[in-house]
Design a protein around this motif. Structure first.
Motif, PDB file in Angstrom:
ATOM      1  N   SER A 125     -52.298  30.835  90.251  1.00 32.05           N
ATOM      2  CA  SER A 125     -51.585  31.826  91.052  1.00 32.05           C
ATOM      3  C   SER A 125     -50.157  31.377  91.320  1.00 32.05           C
ATOM      4  CB  SER A 125     -52.320  32.062  92.373  1.00 32.05           C
ATOM      5  OG  SER A 125     -52.413  30.857  93.103  1.00 32.05           O
ATOM      6  N   SER A 126     -49.975  30.087  91.568  1.00 30.59           N
ATOM      7  CA  SER A 126     -48.637  29.528  91.742  1.00 30.59           C
ATOM      8  C   SER A 126     -48.709  28.026  91.531  1.00 30.59           C
ATOM      9  CB  SER A 126     -48.070  29.854  93.131  1.00 30.59           C
ATOM     10  OG  SER A 126     -48.954  29.429  94.142  1.00 30.59           O
ATOM     11  N   PHE A 127     -47.577  27.456  91.142  1.00 29.46           N
ATOM     12  CA  PHE A 127     -47.509  26.018  90.890  1.00 29.46           C
ATOM     13  C   PHE A 127     -46.225  25.492  91.508  1.00 29.46           C
ATOM     14  CE2 PHE A 127     -45.833  22.475  88.446  1.00 29.46           C
ATOM     15  CZ  PHE A 127     -46.885  21.578  88.537  1.00 29.46           C
ATOM     16  N   VAL A 128     -46.332  24.456  92.335  1.00 28.45           N
ATOM     17  CA  VAL A 128     -45.167  23.911  93.036  1.00 28.45           C
ATOM     18  C   VAL A 128     -45.128  22.404  92.862  1.00 28.45           C
ATOM     19  CG1 VAL A 128     -43.964  23.719  95.240  1.00 28.45           C
ATOM     20  CG2 VAL A 128     -45.383  25.735  94.780  1.00 28.45           C
ATOM     21  N   SER A 129     -43.997  21.897  92.433  1.00 30.32           N
ATOM     22  CA  SER A 129     -43.777  20.456  92.406  1.00 30.32           C
ATOM     23  C   SER A 129     -42.692  20.135  93.424  1.00 30.32           C
ATOM     24  CB  SER A 129     -43.347  20.002  91.011  1.00 30.32           C
ATOM     25  OG  SER A 129     -43.140  18.603  91.007  1.00 30.32           O
ATOM     26  N   LEU A 130     -43.047  19.373  94.459  1.00 29.64           N
ATOM     27  CA  LEU A 130     -42.140  19.147  95.589  1.00 29.64           C
ATOM     28  C   LEU A 130     -41.136  18.032  95.355  1.00 29.64           C
ATOM     29  CD1 LEU A 130     -44.566  19.428  98.642  1.00 29.64           C
ATOM     30  CD2 LEU A 130     -42.920  21.107  97.834  1.00 29.64           C
ATOM     31  N   GLY A 131     -41.386  17.176  94.374  1.00 33.35           N
ATOM     32  CA  GLY A 131     -40.494  16.036  94.210  1.00 33.35           C
ATOM     33  C   GLY A 131     -40.530  15.158  95.451  1.00 33.35           C
ATOM     34  N   ASN A 132     -39.381  14.825  96.000  1.00 34.69           N
ATOM     35  CA  ASN A 132     -39.316  13.939  97.161  1.00 34.69           C
ATOM     36  C   ASN A 132     -39.557  14.651  98.478  1.00 34.69           C
ATOM     37  OD1 ASN A 132     -38.884  11.751  95.574  1.00 34.69           O
ATOM     38  ND2 ASN A 132     -36.684  11.649  95.897  1.00 34.69           N
ATOM     39  N   GLY A 133     -39.847  15.943  98.448  1.00 35.19           N
ATOM     40  CA  GLY A 133     -40.251  16.653  99.663  1.00 35.19           C
ATOM     41  C   GLY A 133     -39.224  16.627 100.766  1.00 35.19           C
ATOM     42  N   ALA A 134     -37.993  17.081 100.490  1.00 33.26           N
ATOM     43  CA  ALA A 134     -36.939  17.029 101.500  1.00 33.26           C
ATOM     44  C   ALA A 134     -37.118  18.092 102.580  1.00 33.26           C
ATOM     45  CB  ALA A 134     -35.575  17.208 100.832  1.00 33.26           C
ATOM     46  N   ASP A 135     -37.755  19.221 102.225  1.00 28.15           N
ATOM     47  CA  ASP A 135     -37.840  20.328 103.184  1.00 28.15           C
ATOM     48  C   ASP A 135     -39.256  20.902 103.217  1.00 28.15           C
ATOM     49  OD1 ASP A 135     -37.354  22.388 104.900  1.00 28.15           O
ATOM     50  OD2 ASP A 135     -36.326  23.637 103.436  1.00 28.15           O
ATOM     51  N   VAL A 136     -39.671  21.555 102.146  1.00 27.61           N
ATOM     52  CA  VAL A 136     -41.004  22.160 102.081  1.00 27.61           C
ATOM     53  C   VAL A 136     -42.047  21.053 101.939  1.00 27.61           C
ATOM     54  CG1 VAL A 136     -42.497  23.720 100.786  1.00 27.61           C
ATOM     55  CG2 VAL A 136     -40.061  24.254 101.071  1.00 27.61           C
ATOM     56  N   SER A 137     -43.145  21.177 102.707  1.00 25.27           N
ATOM     57  CA  SER A 137     -44.189  20.145 102.680  1.00 25.27           C
ATOM     58  C   SER A 137     -45.506  20.727 102.182  1.00 25.27           C
ATOM     59  CB  SER A 137     -44.388  19.566 104.086  1.00 25.27           C
ATOM     60  OG  SER A 137     -45.004  20.543 104.916  1.00 25.27           O
ATOM     61  N   ALA A 138     -46.460  19.834 101.937  1.00 29.63           N
ATOM     62  CA  ALA A 138     -47.807  20.290 101.574  1.00 29.63           C
ATOM     63  C   ALA A 138     -48.409  21.144 102.681  1.00 29.63           C
ATOM     64  CB  ALA A 138     -48.699  19.080 101.282  1.00 29.63           C
ATOM     65  N   ASN A 139     -48.081  20.830 103.937  1.00 28.14           N
ATOM     66  CA  ASN A 139     -48.586  21.638 105.052  1.00 28.14           C
ATOM     67  C   ASN A 139     -48.072  23.071 104.986  1.00 28.14           C
ATOM     68  OD1 ASN A 139     -49.891  19.383 106.063  1.00 28.14           O
ATOM     69  ND2 ASN A 139     -48.228  18.841 107.451  1.00 28.14           N
ATOM     70  N   ASP A 140     -46.804  23.247 104.616  1.00 28.61           N
ATOM     71  CA  ASP A 140     -46.249  24.591 104.456  1.00 28.61           C
ATOM     72  C   ASP A 140     -46.975  25.347 103.348  1.00 28.61           C
ATOM     73  OD1 ASP A 140     -44.267  24.033 106.386  1.00 28.61           O
ATOM     74  OD2 ASP A 140     -42.998  23.112 104.860  1.00 28.61           O
ATOM     75  N   LEU A 141     -47.224  24.658 102.235  1.00 35.65           N
ATOM     76  CA  LEU A 141     -47.885  25.306 101.099  1.00 35.65           C
ATOM     77  C   LEU A 141     -49.317  25.680 101.438  1.00 35.65           C
ATOM     78  CD1 LEU A 141     -46.507  23.024  98.258  1.00 35.65           C
ATOM     79  CD2 LEU A 141     -45.857  25.383  98.743  1.00 35.65           C
ATOM     80  N   LEU A 142     -50.028  24.817 102.168  1.00 35.52           N
ATOM     81  CA  LEU A 142     -51.396  25.150 102.570  1.00 35.52           C
ATOM     82  C   LEU A 142     -51.427  26.444 103.371  1.00 35.52           C
ATOM     83  CD1 LEU A 142     -52.922  21.698 103.635  1.00 35.52           C
ATOM     84  CD2 LEU A 142     -53.639  23.132 101.723  1.00 35.52           C
ATOM     85  N   THR A 162     -55.060  33.372  95.463  1.00 36.97           N
ATOM     86  CA  THR A 162     -55.491  31.971  95.392  1.00 36.97           C
ATOM     87  C   THR A 162     -56.883  31.808  95.980  1.00 36.97           C
ATOM     88  OG1 THR A 162     -53.208  31.209  95.603  1.00 36.97           O
ATOM     89  CG2 THR A 162     -54.932  29.615  96.110  1.00 36.97           C
ATOM     90  N   SER A 163     -57.800  31.263  95.193  1.00 40.69           N
ATOM     91  CA  SER A 163     -59.162  31.038  95.681  1.00 40.69           C
ATOM     92  C   SER A 163     -59.489  29.559  95.842  1.00 40.69           C
ATOM     93  CB  SER A 163     -60.182  31.680  94.726  1.00 40.69           C
ATOM     94  OG  SER A 163     -60.030  31.160  93.419  1.00 40.69           O
ATOM     95  N   VAL A 164     -58.791  28.680  95.126  1.00 44.54           N
ATOM     96  CA  VAL A 164     -58.992  27.232  95.220  1.00 44.54           C
ATOM     97  C   VAL A 164     -57.613  26.576  95.256  1.00 44.54           C
ATOM     98  CG1 VAL A 164     -59.997  25.177  94.138  1.00 44.54           C
ATOM     99  CG2 VAL A 164     -61.142  27.384  93.904  1.00 44.54           C
ATOM    100  N   ILE A 165     -57.455  25.564  96.121  1.00 43.66           N
ATOM    101  CA  ILE A 165     -56.166  24.893  96.281  1.00 43.66           C
ATOM    102  C   ILE A 165     -56.272  23.460  95.768  1.00 43.66           C
ATOM    103  CG2 ILE A 165     -54.458  24.086  97.965  1.00 43.66           C
ATOM    104  CD1 ILE A 165     -55.420  26.429  99.780  1.00 43.66           C
ATOM    105  N   LEU A 166     -55.349  23.075  94.890  1.00 39.69           N
ATOM    106  CA  LEU A 166     -55.320  21.719  94.340  1.00 39.69           C
ATOM    107  C   LEU A 166     -54.086  20.993  94.851  1.00 39.69           C
ATOM    108  CD1 LEU A 166     -56.175  22.415  90.572  1.00 39.69           C
ATOM    109  CD2 LEU A 166     -57.710  22.274  92.520  1.00 39.69           C
ATOM    110  N   LEU A 167     -54.252  19.752  95.285  1.00 39.53           N
ATOM    111  CA  LEU A 167     -53.136  18.959  95.804  1.00 39.53           C
ATOM    112  C   LEU A 167     -53.113  17.587  95.142  1.00 39.53           C
ATOM    113  CD1 LEU A 167     -53.539  19.490  99.678  1.00 39.53           C
ATOM    114  CD2 LEU A 167     -52.007  20.746  98.154  1.00 39.53           C
TER     115      LEU A 167
END
Length: 440
Positions: A18-35, A44-49
Motif C-alpha cells: 500500500s505504501s513504502f517509506v524509507s526514513l533514513g536518519n529520521g530527522a522529522d517523520v518517525s515510525a510512530n507517525d507512520l504507525l 493497509t492490513s499488515v504493517i512491517l517495520l
C-alpha cells in the motif's frame, strides 16, 4: 539499502504494497507517525517495520498496543547484540535499546518480532491471506515422511501441539489411503498420493474440531503434477470454509515452488507457501502467540486509595540527595514498603544486642537476625544472617558475632544494626527486581 530488497520480495510472494517509506536518519517523520497513518489507512492490513532504535519508546508502546489490536505489526529490530548496537550507533547516530527491554516492549504491545527479513515476509504472507489460529493444535499433512518429522519437531519447539487424531478421523483417512500410509500426526500419505488424495485429506483434517491450523508439505516425486496438487489443496480448503465457515489458517511448503504458477496480489485464494517446513513452524508459533495476545482483555491500570506514593518518593529522593545513587537502609526500606501498605512481618532495626534481645522477646521466638546495611548487599556471604534463634542469649550472641566479623573485615562502620523478624514457614518466597533502561 535495506529498503531496496523488500518490494521485490513482496512481489515474489504475491503481496501488495500500500505504501513504502524509507526514513533514513529520521530527522522529522518517525515510525510512530507512520504507525498512526497506517492505522487509519484502509488499504493497509499488515504493517512491517525495520527498526534500529526507538525515538520515543513510551509513545511507540502506546500506539503499537492500540494498533496491534486490529492490525498486525511485524518488526525486525536490529541491534540485538553489543556489536549490532555499536554498528547501529555509527550508522544513524541513534542509541539502540537493550534487547531485553525491546523484547519486553514487543511482548506487552503485541508486536510480532521477526528474527530476519526473510521471516518478516513469511509472517506477512501468512497474516495477509490467512485467519489467525484459535489455538496451538496443528495437523500436518505430507507425501514425504521425512518432511513431516522435521515439521513436527519444529512445531513442538515453537510451542505448537502435534496431537494424535481421534479414531474417527483415522477411519476416514484409511478409507482412501493405502495401507502403507500413516494416519497419525503427521499424516504421511506416502509418495503415491494423488491430487484427489490431498483434497480429501485436507477436507477431513480441516473439519476436525481438534485442529486449529493445517500444514501441508509436498515434494514432486514425478507421479502427480505439483500444480494439480496445489489446485486440489485450495479446492479442499475452499469447500470446508464455504460449508461451515471454519476460519483456520492453512500454510503450505511446496519444495518445488518454481513449478507453481507465479503468485499475484490479486489472487486471493492462493495459500502462503514457505521454502522449508521449519519456516512454517516458526511463523505459526508466532501467529499463535499473537492470536492469544489479541484474545486477552486489554486490562486496566490499578489504583489504590490506601497507598502514599509521594511519601515513598520523597524518602527516596532525600536518600539520594544525601548519599547519591545507593541502596536504602533497612529502616528506609521498611518505610517505603509501609507507604505502599505492603504487609510486613513484625520486627525492626536494632542498634545493639540489648535492643535486639528486647525486640525478639516482644515479637516471639524463634526469630531471624539479619545484618542491616545500605552498602553490604549480599549479607549471607558476610555471615550476616542467623536463623532459628530461640532465646535472648542466642540473639545477643548472634549480634556480637556479626559485629566482630565486620570489625575483623574492616567494615564495622558499614553496619547500621540488625533486622530482627519472626521465623516464617510455609508460603512462597518472592523476589521482585526492577530495572529501568535509560532509553526507555
Amino acid at each position: 539499502a535495506v529498503g531496496i530488497a523488500p518490494p521485490t520480495e513482496a512481489r515474489s510472494l504475491g503481496l501488495g504494497i500500500s505504501s513504502f517509506v524509507s526514513l533514513g536518519n529520521g530527522a522529522d517523520v518517525s515510525a510512530n507517525d507512520l504507525l498512526q497513518y497506517w492505522e487509519e489507512d484502509d488499504r493497509t492490513s499488515v504493517i512491517l517495520l525495520y527498526l534500529e532504535s526507538f525515538g520515543n519508546p513510551r509513545r511507540f508502546a502506546r500506539i503499537s498496543k492500540r494498533v496491534s489490536r486490529h492490525k498486525p505489526i511485524i518488526a525486525v529490530k536490529a541491534g540485538r547484540t553489543g556489536a549490532g548496537r555499536r554498528a547501529a550507533g555509527s550508522h544513524t547516530a541513534a542509541l539502540a535499546a537493550d534487547d531485553v527491554a525491546t523484547e519486553a516492549l514487543f511482548h506487552q504491545t503485541g508486536v510480532i518480532r521477526a528474527d530476519t527479513l526473510g521471516e518478516m515476509f513469511d509472517l506477512a504472507a501468512a497474516l495477509s491471506g490467512q485467519p489467525l489460529p484459535k489455538g496451538r493444535r496443528v495437523a500436518i499433512l505430507t507425501n514425504a515422511g521425512g518432511l513431516g518429522i522435521l515439521c513436527a519437531d519444529a512445531c513442538e519447539a515453537n510451542g505448537l501441539l502435534v496431537q494424535e487424531p481421534n479414531d474417527e478421523i483415522k477411519r476416514q483417512l484409511r478409507a482412501f489411503l493405502p495401507a502403507a500410509a500413516s494416519v497419525g500426526n503427521p499424516v504421511d500419505m506416502i509418495a503415491s498420493a494423488s491430487a484427489g488424495d490431498f483434497r480429501k485429506a485436507v477436507e477431513i483434517l480441516l473439519s476436525d474440531t481438534a485442529v486449529d491450523a493445517l500444514i501441508v508439505l509436498t515434494i514432486d516425486v514425478g507421479l502427480t503434477e505439483i500444480s494439480a496438487i496445489d489446485r486440489s489443496i485450495r479446492a479442499g480448503v475452499a469447500k470446508v470454509r464455504d460449508k461451515d465457515g471454519a476460519a483456520k489458517p492453512v500454510l503450505t511448503s511446496f519444495m518445488d515452488e518454481d513449478k507453481l504458477p507465479k503468485p499475484t496480489a490479486a489472487k486471493h485464494d492462493r495459500l502462503p507457501n514457505f521454502a522449508f517446513p521449519e519456516n512454517i513452524s516458526r511463523v505459526l508459533g508466532k501467529l499463535a502467540r499473537y492470536a492469544e495476545w489479541r484474545a486477552e482483555p486489554e486490562g486496566i491500570i490499578l489504583d489504590f486509595a490506601d497507598i502514599r506514593p509521594r511519601e515513598a518518593r520523597a524518602l527516596c529522593q532525600k536518600a539520594r540527595r544525601e548519599r547519591g545513587s545507593t541502596w536504602l537502609s533497612g529502616d528506609e526500606t521498611r518505610q517505603v514498603l509501609s507507604a505502599f501498605n505492603l504487609p510486613l512481618p513484625p520486627g525492626g532495626i536494632c542498634h545493639d544486642e540489648n535492643e535486639a534481645a528486647a525486640m525478639a522477646r516482644q515479637i516471639g521466638f524463634p526469630v531471624a537476625l539479619k545484618l542491616a546495611s545500605h552498602t553490604i548487599v549480599h549479607k549471607t556471604e558476610m555471615g550476616g544472617v542467623r536463623l532459628n534463634l530461640t532465646n535472648e542469649a542466642s540473639v545477643r550472641q548472634a549480634f556480637d558475632e556479626i559485629r566482630e566479623r565486620l570489625k575483623g573485615d574492616g567494615k564495622l562502620d558499614e553496619m547500621d544494626g540488625v533486622l530482627v523478624q519472626p521465623m516464617i514457614s510455609g508460603g512462597v518466597e518472592l523476589m521482585v527486581g526492577v530495572t529501568q533502561d535509560p532509553l526507555f
